[in-house]
Design a protein around this motif. Structure first.
Motif, PDB file in Angstrom:
ATOM      1  N   ASP A   9       2.782   5.000  -1.887  1.00 45.65           N
ATOM      2  CA  ASP A   9       2.683   4.808  -2.859  1.00 45.65           C
ATOM      3  C   ASP A   9       4.072   5.909  -3.481  1.00 45.65           C
ATOM      4  O   ASP A   9       4.040   5.889  -5.090  1.00 45.65           O
ATOM      5  CB  ASP A   9       1.903   6.010  -2.863  1.00 45.65           C
ATOM      6  CG  ASP A   9       1.322   7.102  -0.961  1.00 45.65           C
ATOM      7  OD1 ASP A   9       2.143   6.807  -0.622  1.00 45.65           O
ATOM      8  OD2 ASP A   9       1.405   8.370  -1.667  1.00 45.65           O
ATOM      9  N   ARG A  61       1.278  -1.695  -5.397  1.00 47.37           N
ATOM     10  CA  ARG A  61       0.594  -1.158  -6.407  1.00 47.37           C
ATOM     11  C   ARG A  61       0.488  -0.935  -7.755  1.00 47.37           C
ATOM     12  O   ARG A  61       1.865   0.165  -8.051  1.00 47.37           O
ATOM     13  CB  ARG A  61       0.286  -0.015  -4.680  1.00 47.37           C
ATOM     14  CG  ARG A  61      -0.055  -0.566  -4.441  1.00 47.37           C
ATOM     15  CD  ARG A  61      -0.193   0.847  -2.723  1.00 47.37           C
ATOM     16  NE  ARG A  61      -2.184   1.901  -4.435  1.00 47.37           N
ATOM     17  CZ  ARG A  61      -1.766   2.835  -2.947  1.00 47.37           C
ATOM     18  NH1 ARG A  61      -1.152   3.658  -2.595  1.00 47.37           N
ATOM     19  NH2 ARG A  61      -2.443   3.459  -3.761  1.00 47.37           N
ATOM     20  N   ASP A 101       1.141  -0.775  -0.086  1.00 49.79           N
ATOM     21  CA  ASP A 101      -0.035  -0.485   0.224  1.00 49.79           C
ATOM     22  C   ASP A 101       0.647   1.271  -0.070  1.00 49.79           C
ATOM     23  O   ASP A 101       0.268   2.134   0.183  1.00 49.79           O
ATOM     24  CB  ASP A 101      -0.968   0.518   1.055  1.00 49.79           C
ATOM     25  CG  ASP A 101      -1.936  -1.484   1.274  1.00 49.79           C
ATOM     26  OD1 ASP A 101      -2.079  -1.849   0.147  1.00 49.79           O
ATOM     27  OD2 ASP A 101      -2.020  -1.655   2.155  1.00 49.79           O
TER      28      ASP A 101
END
Length: 289
Positions: free
Chosen positions: A64, A87, A62
């Motif tokens: 970024d 991701r 998760d």
């Protein structure tokens, strides 16, 4: 705003990025990852990271933005561990000082260059290591070189540039090959000279007296010989082609100096010293203005 930043390798470089981004209010949660649990626990105590895990695959969940700040010899293993765990929108960037080897590691681990992999190198640091050496101001007015590849997503590149600018850095771009040539001359060679000089003096019979009377110039020059030996071993091996060329050129220069001294050729020595002084005054001291 980076909602979740993962730093793999929470030492001087990774820890300083975390401190700078937190001070700028540009990051939410910071997850640390590394092999030394005491160092990670200390990073939480100091507020550098919010939590940690020793497993890279779990650390990037998760996230970024992922910053890989491990020694070059560990880069491929980290890439292999996080491949398939990211991701789709996650950006991976690094702080490796030899970009050619990082490209090779990425290809080996991912099978291709991921579009959201942005290779970079912050030109900053000290001779100290570990999270306690991390400084919020380390990147202020320092250069960060990004080396985008043809596969690099322009949006990801822009986000990484913005991240470093929020830390106070001046961001430039160049090719992978040119980066490795430039750094061989300006960073890797000086470190080798410092390591070599200190090792030579340490092996003299009268080494205690030599170091006891070392003046400021020696201390300034030899400071970087206190840098992490494992990291610099990896750098030398990873950039061996460009660095070997620079060492050969420098060796020829030292031979010329030695011959000039042996011949008592003061005029030639003065020419060399004058050129060197003019170059440093122009390109180093002049760059501070």
């Amino acid at each position: 705003m980076i909602e979740r930043l993962t730093i793999i390798g929470v030492g001087l470089i990774g820890g300083s990025l975390a401190r700078a981004l937190r001070a700028a209010g540009a990051v939410g949660e910071i997850v640390g990852c590394g092999r030394s649990l005491p160092n990670l626990e200390r990073a939480v105590e100091l507020g550098v990271i919010d939590r940690f895990t020793p497993e890279p695959a779990a650390a990037v969940a998760d996230a970024d933005m992922i910053f890989v700040a491990v020694p070059l010899g560990a880069m491929r293993g980290v890439f292999a561990a996080i491949a398939g765990q990211l991701r789709p929108e996650a950006i991976v960037t690094d702080g490796g000082s030899v970009k050619g080897s990082v490209v090779a590691d990425a290809l080996a681990a991912f099978g291709q260059i991921p579009p959201r992999l942005v290779l970079g190198h912050p030109i900053a640091g000290t001779e100290h290591s570990g999270v306690e050496a991390a400084l919020v101001e380390l990147y202020q007015q320092r250069r960060v070189i990004l080396t985008p590849l043809p596969e690099t997503d322009p949006a990801a590149l822009a986000q990484v540039q913005t991240m470093w600018e929020l830390c106070g850095a001046e961001v430039t771009q160049m090719s992978v090959a040119h980066h490795d040539e430039v750094l061989a001359a300006t960073s890797h060679l000086p470190h080798l000279l410092a390591f070599g000089l200190v090792d030579t003096l340490a092996r003299l019979r009268e080494n205690d007296e030599v170091f006891r009377y070392a003046a400021g110039g020696f201390r300034d020059f030899s400071r970087i010989a206190s840098s992490n030996p494992v990291m610099w071993r990896d750098i030398c091996l990873a950039n061996r082609e460009a660095l070997s060329l620079m060492l050969a050129q420098f060796g020829a220069e030292m031979t010329d100096l030695a011959e000039s001294i042996r011949r008592a050729d003061g005029e030639h020595l003065l020419d060399i010293f004058t050129r060197a002084k003019a170059a440093r005054d122009r390109y180093v001291d002049g760059a501070k203005d």
